[in-house]
Design an enzyme around this catalytic site. Sequence first.
Site, PDB file in Angstrom:
ATOM      1  N   TYR A  30     -23.705  20.564 -65.602  1.00 16.84           N
ATOM      2  CA  TYR A  30     -23.111  20.756 -63.798  1.00 16.84           C
ATOM      3  C   TYR A  30     -23.648  21.086 -62.721  1.00 16.84           C
ATOM      4  CZ  TYR A  30     -19.923  21.663 -59.784  1.00 16.84           C
ATOM      5  OH  TYR A  30     -19.599  21.698 -58.502  1.00 16.84           O
ATOM      6  N   ASP A  76     -31.696  25.367 -63.236  1.00 16.21           N
ATOM      7  CA  ASP A  76     -30.848  25.448 -62.291  1.00 16.21           C
ATOM      8  C   ASP A  76     -30.014  26.384 -62.854  1.00 16.21           C
ATOM      9  OD1 ASP A  76     -28.277  25.758 -60.641  1.00 16.21           O
ATOM     10  OD2 ASP A  76     -27.498  23.867 -61.502  1.00 16.21           O
ATOM     11  N   LYS A  91     -25.255  31.130 -54.686  1.00 18.67           N
ATOM     12  CA  LYS A  91     -24.534  32.402 -54.983  1.00 18.67           C
ATOM     13  C   LYS A  91     -25.218  33.914 -54.524  1.00 18.67           C
ATOM     14  CE  LYS A  91     -21.796  29.553 -58.589  1.00 18.67           C
ATOM     15  NZ  LYS A  91     -20.983  29.387 -57.796  1.00 18.67           N
TER      16      LYS A  91
END
Length: 462
Positions: free
Chosen positions: A160, A259, A286
């Site tokens: 994802y 990522d 984040k």
Amino acid sequence: MAGATTAEDVKRDITARYRARTPSSRTQHAEALRYLPGGETRGATRISPYPTYMTAGEGAWLHDGDGNRYLDLLNNFTSLVHGHAPPGIVEQAADQLMRGTALGTVAAPQVSLARQIVERVPGIDLLRFTNSGTEATMMMMRAARAYSGRDIIVKIDGGYHGSHDFVEINVNAEIVAGQEPKTRLESRGIPSAVLQSTLVAPFNDLGAMEALLEGYQECIAGIIIEPMPNAGGMIPPAPGYLAGLRALADRYGVLLLFDEIVTLRLAPGGFQQIAGVAPDLTALGKIIGGGFPVGAFGGRREIMAQFDPAQVDDALFHSGTFNGNNMTMVAGEEALRRLDAAAITRINGLGERLAAGINELFAALGIRAQCLGFGSLQQIQWTDAPVVNLGDARRAAEDTGDLYTLLQVELLNRGVYSSNRGMFSVPTPLQEAELDMALGTLAGALRTLLPYMREVAPRLLR
């Protein structure tokens, strides 16, 4: 609970107790349905029968509108590494708020946060800010394609990387064991043309990755991967896997894209520091925003130079109204400063103790399950067999009915907030006593769910 002996009894009891303790949330959800499809604007926060409306948070705790208090082991899906309203970060943001949130210009806070990230993360020489992780991976992939002059990106089956079109492919891993994954769209509305620019390979399988690189060498721009996949299952990379990807990328002349939007919190320099593997490009998000919307992508100097009109005639254009806004930058700088090596070592230790405690519970209760992850990031897998790739994780969740959802709601009933996939994230304000409380709560929730497992998923019980 004494009468809850069937799966339907368990489900009815858990739901009834949830409804009884959250009437305010139920009322607000009914109102939300009038204006928001499904009553929410973020699919990941959906809870059945309706979401809990939180009103405030401090440290490791959340409060809802009915006066209930919850130990937060989700932390806005790992982004609030310092918990809610952390002192120091709040003051920095408030001070900036009084002087302007986003001035529409370049500003010193951008440079300060960028400097800190570059000094921490091995694979980043230069970077640019975005407003989300989705934007960060999108721009990182664009940079790889532009630099290589090739179109295809290889992603991990089940990986994802946000919600832009080019990564909404094989978000759910191949379910049939041993079957080679084929590229497929995960959502209506995604143009089929993206399939021509994407290939997929299983996680932890260097042989499958090399076969793709060998077969499509002249077409592949890069490989994108979370060093430890997040949404797919918190499965650690096998020893040597990430180094093997680096070697394959070099051998076949493609770029390696990490990522680290989630995994940056696991070491000062992210998982690339742990593995000793520097990618060509890295996406972040984040925790680098200190609780505000943020993303960033960066990498080798010569690749990122494509965004500099002073160095490249046909420079890549990248902009965004709130890119590098002052509120986010000052909060992010303070958040990273506080997340030093000592803080990371502490929460990683707490996370490992949480995982060990969960695995002890499974053994004591005779449940064939396990907790996997690394440091402050952990996740339950409903199997005691080895979980090597994201297909294994998906198969572990098959034929378990509503078990993940019921566990989430029962934990809410008992005062612990977690995800709907059994994921736990440890924040810096969490204390040892609170961790013990969480384990005790989980023990009670699992005992409540034993009759449900016995009927719906008997393979889980010894």
